[in-house]
Scaffold this active site. Structure first.
Site, short mmCIF file in Angstrom:
data_model
loop_
_atom_site.label_atom_id
_atom_site.label_comp_id
_atom_site.label_asym_id
_atom_site.label_seq_id
_atom_site.Cartn_x
_atom_site.Cartn_y
_atom_site.Cartn_z
N LEU A 116 30.31 -58.31 -48.16
CA LEU A 116 31.56 -57.57 -48.04
C LEU A 116 31.36 -56.12 -47.63
CD1 LEU A 116 33.33 -58.88 -51.27
CD2 LEU A 116 33.73 -59.63 -48.93
N GLY A 117 30.23 -55.55 -47.99
CA GLY A 117 29.98 -54.14 -47.70
C GLY A 117 28.79 -53.65 -48.50
N GLY A 121 26.30 -47.01 -52.57
CA GLY A 121 25.09 -46.38 -53.07
C GLY A 121 24.36 -47.26 -54.07
N ASP A 143 34.61 -39.87 -58.85
CA ASP A 143 34.47 -40.30 -57.45
C ASP A 143 35.69 -41.11 -57.02
OD1 ASP A 143 33.21 -40.33 -55.01
OD2 ASP A 143 32.01 -42.10 -55.44
N PRO A 161 24.36 -53.69 -51.96
CA PRO A 161 25.33 -54.53 -51.25
C PRO A 161 26.26 -55.27 -52.19
CG PRO A 161 23.19 -55.59 -51.30
CD PRO A 161 22.99 -54.23 -51.90
N VAL A 162 27.41 -55.66 -51.65
CA VAL A 162 28.40 -56.42 -52.41
C VAL A 162 28.69 -57.70 -51.65
CG1 VAL A 162 30.70 -56.41 -53.43
CG2 VAL A 162 29.40 -54.28 -53.29
N LYS A 198 28.12 -57.32 -57.11
CA LYS A 198 27.48 -56.05 -56.74
C LYS A 198 26.00 -56.15 -57.12
CE LYS A 198 29.62 -52.12 -57.47
NZ LYS A 198 30.12 -50.89 -58.13
#
Length: 838
Positions: free
Chosen positions: A527-528, A531, A646, A534-535, A549
């Site tokens: 998915l993306g 930091g 964040d 990856p997910v 995650k």
């Protein structure tokens, strides 16, 4: 109605008398009471009613009100228009909400119109010259016709001598809706008369004339719900499965409504009835072609969006072409069904999916098989055939006998019978569904099914693997023991927040389960990346979709972030915070497992010119409010006082209904007792969202989160990023641009050009002002999140904003980046985002 009003007057008078006798009741002064009671007394004296009798009329300025006071009918002017229309609206709702218009395409140009009931039972709207502007019709003549506004919102013309009969009405407004569906209304076709009942949008907020978008129950093939622009289909729900029309936007059964579907040789219609009469709801189609269901909430005194269609890109009709399936959770969104390949591979790479997919093996008719595809929205059924008395096996046999039969499925999942067949070799408008998905059986070449030869090959391979397994068992045991020791060492670093099978808040997932769910972390499921690492998207055996995650081996601080998320998220439960399902720490792998968010992160949609059109203003305002409530919970209502540190568009995830969920607590910090502020030498986060005191001095508090929220609000309103924002007239960032427009009284110019926001202008202006209050330079000037929630939900006065912090942020950043400090970087710049084709 008169009795109803008299009761109100009597109750108020009793209240006044008691207060005059010295009882412990605080009553207003006599003038206030008179002003409250006078309108009610006037209504009683003037004979306020729910009906118009034969020969009687109402003029502009007069109204009739339903018996329970729910609906009112009279003359009105929409928006900024001066034209006059006869319409109906909710009587006791503070926000004027028109639900029906009689003369929508034939407005009056003055306030001299008259609505009159004449023999033999026809409503006519007359202008100043007694010319007929609009009229109803009558199915038959009666001696004593009466026009009555019912508590359901239905204006009916009936025989005045038949007080109970609602079946033999002469005419009713429910047969002639405009842009609004009310409970009890039927949408569909009368095949005998050729009459269709459907919704059609207004032209604009100032013009209720028939617009270009419409909402239909289409009986072609097998009934389904369609949104059309002119004659072109824009979105589709259905077909009817015996319980509901499956698919977005409302996959789950709604207990507030009972649904009815009727189809025979004379008619086909769909109807929903409210189970609780006090529950106020409406379904509309707006000028942008978006159909929405709204519910009224007395506590907030406002309409709340229950669902919307289109809800995401996969609601775009036939987006992926024939045999293509849309999955909002994948990138790209379109994919071919299993055993199909793109018809135009080059176009597929360019994200042009219009040519769809084709079978990788051609059909031969004789010997073809049917393969089952589950968890999908069934294809467009406009060119299908059905028979209610067939079993599923009979349906299959019927399809086998005809070489042009493409696919079949069960018609009625409630009764477990019926047959629905597609004959054309084009199955279009399919999408993957996590809930309410159905199974379809598609015709395929026999070679696509598992053959006996393949089974023998599998047995042989399995035997060889077994022999190898015996040889390698000793080595495997040694490696397993070594990993367990290493794993124990890693878990010890997490202290009491390690996840295991005994932890009630954080279940343990075995690595083998995650590997199977993610197809061994295949790139197609990625998915993306952030930091942390990856997910990946995954699907558990029971069908639940998850987001995994995975700690990157190159991440230096990843274990610390994992520990932070374990500490915080396991203890937090709120509808606007992402939910953690568990974790997996096994061998070299460290993973957190979350609920899967099909619409990804806010930045993926908000900053994309095409996808951002899915976010109309009600959706954006809903997202703003959801984020605000989530932050309020973190700052004030949770067991820990948590500073996120964040907050950004990339860390706001959106579920299937576009509900926002705050995610990524790897940088979060908690405060105890009365502590409100702390300082750090290691500034982490994302520039563009950092407050000045945090970015420059390392000071963070709940007010630094408020600053980040303010930036988010302005980004959501404008559809533009704060960082990288540019304007031809100045070099300010988004905050500076918003501040400049605010000072000049031009705040609405900040709004995303794709939004039709005029009807919501006060709400939009209030949101911009709240955003600017949150980004003020001085932290003490910024409101708390409790104040923010109140300001967003009320129409009262809001304080004037002062100059924002980072007014010219790009210059500040340029100087700071040159100094090469830790503050120039974010370890969490990306959360769960979609890799886009370049």
């Amino acid at each position: 109605m008169i009795v109803y009003l008299l009761k109100k007057v009597v109750l108020m008078l009793v209240y006044l008398v008691k207060s005059k006798k010295g009882m412990r009741i605080t009553a207003p002064n006599d003038l206030s009471w008179f002003l409250l009671i006078f309108p009610l007394i006037f209504q009683v004296i003037s004979g306020a009613t729910d009906s118009i009798e034969a020969g009687k009329s109402i003029r502009d300025g007069e109204t009739i009100v339903s018996s329970g006071g729910k609906f009112e009918l009279g003359f009105f002017s929409p928006g900024n228009s001066r034209n006059r229309y006869v319409g109906m609206w909710f009587k006791n709702i503070t926000v004027t909400t028109v639900v029906w218009v009689a003369n929508r395409d034939l407005p009056l140009t003055d306030n001299l119109g008259v609505l009159k009931l004449i023999q033999p039972g026809i409503l006519v709207l007359l202008n100043v010259t007694n010319g007929t502007v609009w009229s109803s019709n009558a199915s038959r003549a009666v001696e004593n016709p009466v026009a009555q506004l019912l508590e359901s919102g239905n204006l009916v013309v009936r025989d005045g001598n038949d007080h109970d009969g609602q079946e033999n009405l002469l005419w009713q407004s429910f047969d002639h809706p405009t842009d609004t569906y009310l409970p009890g209304m039927s949408l569909g076709w009368n095949f005998v008369t050729g009459k269709e009942t459907y919704l059609s949008s207004w032209k604009s907020n100032d013009d209720p004339g028939t617009g270009e978008f419409s909402f239909h129950l289409d009986p072609t093939g097998y009934p389904q719900l369609l949104i059309r622009k002119g004659s072109a289909v824009q979105s589709r729900i259905g077909p009817w499965n015996g319980i509901r029309f499956p698919g977005p936007p409302n996959p789950k059964e709604d207990p507030t409504y009972s649904l009815t579907f009727m189809m025979d040789d004379e008619k086909v219609y769909y109807r929903s009835d409210s189970v609780d009469g006090s529950f106020v709801s409406r379904y509309t189609i707006n000028q942008s072609g978006v159909s929405q269901r709204w519910t009224w909430v007395d506590r907030t005194r406002g309409w709340v969006l229950y669902f919307s269609l289109p809800a995401d890109i996969c609601d775009t009709y036939n987006l992926c072409g024939s045999f293509g399936s849309c999955n909002v959770g994948s990138s790209p969104s379109c994919e071919c069904l299993d055993r199909f390949v793109p018809k135009d591979p080059d176009g597929w790479v360019r994200a042009d999916w219009s040519n769809g997919c084709v079978r990788r093996t051609n059909l031969s008719c004789q010997g073809d098989v049917f393969l089952k595809y589950s968890g999908i929205k069934l294809p467009d059924a406009q060119r299908s055939w059905n028979k209610a008395t067939m079993t599923l096996d009979e349906c299959r046999q019927e399809c086998l006998r005809n070489c042009s039969c493409t696919a079949y499925t069960q018609l009625d999942i409630n009764k477990g019978n019926g047959c629905l067949i597609w004959y054309e070799d084009q199955l279009i408008d399919i999408r993957t569904m996590t809930q309410d998905g159905q199974a379809i059986y598609i015709r395929m070449a026999a070679s696509e099914a598992d053959s006996g030869g393949k089974k023998r090959e599998v047995v042989l391979i399995a035997s060889l693997v077994s022999v190898m397994g015996v040889v390698l068992s000793g080595l495997s045991l040694f490696l397993c023991l070594w990993k367990i020791r290493k794993n124990d060492s890693k878990l010890s670093k997490l202290g009491k927040y390690k996840c295991d099978e005994k932890h009630p808040d954080l279940p343990f997932f075995n690595l083998s389960v995650i590997l199977k769910a993610t197809n061994h972390f295949s790139q197609s499921n990625k998915l993306g990346e952030g930091g942390f690492g990856p997910v990946y998207k995954g699907v558990l055996e029971e069908g639940q979709e998850i987001a995994v995650k995975r700690l990157s081996k190159e991440s230096r601080q990843g274990l610390d972030e994992l520990k932070t998320e374990l500490i915080f998220i396991a203890k937090l439960q709120h509808r606007n915070l992402v939910k953690i399902l568990g974790c997996c720490i096994q061998g070299d792998e460290s993973m957190l497992i979350y609920e899967y968010m099909p619409n990804k992160s806010l930045d993926v949609i908000l900053f994309d010119q095409t996808k951002s059109r899915l976010l109309d203003w009600p959706k954006r305002f809903h997202i703003i409010n959801g984020i605000a409530r989530g932050l309020l919970y973190l700052h004030q209502d949770s067991r820990l006082r948590i500073i996120h540190r964040d907050l950004k568009a990339g860390n706001i995830l959106l579920d299937a209904e576009m509900n926002p969920k705050i995610s990524d607590f790897g940088l979060a910090r908690s405060f105890g007792g009365n502590q409100t502020e702390a300082q750090t030498l290691h500034v982490v986060g994302t520039y563009g969202y950092m407050s000045p005191e945090y970015a420059v001095e390392g000071l963070f508090s709940i007010k630094s989160d408020v600053f980040s929220f303010g930036v988010l609000v302005l980004e959501i309103v404008s559809g533009k990023r704060n960082r990288g924002f540019s304007h031809s007239d100045h070099s300010l960032n988004l905050l500076g641009h918003a501040w400049k427009l605010y000072k000049e009284g031009r705040s609405l110019e900040l709004v995303d050009a794709s939004l039709d926001h005029k009807i919501y202008s006060p709400e939009v202006v209030r949101s911009i002002q709240v955003g600017l209050l949150c980004v003020q330079q001085n932290p003490e000037d910024r409101p708390t999140m409790s104040s923010v929630v109140l300001m967003l939900g009320n129409e009262g006065e809001i304080p004037q904003a002062k100059k924002p912090g980072f007014f010219t942020e790009r210059d500040v950043l340029a100087s700071q980046n040159s100094s090469s400090t830790d503050a120039a970087n974010s370890r969490n710049e990306v959360t769960i985002t979609m890799p886009e084709p370049r």
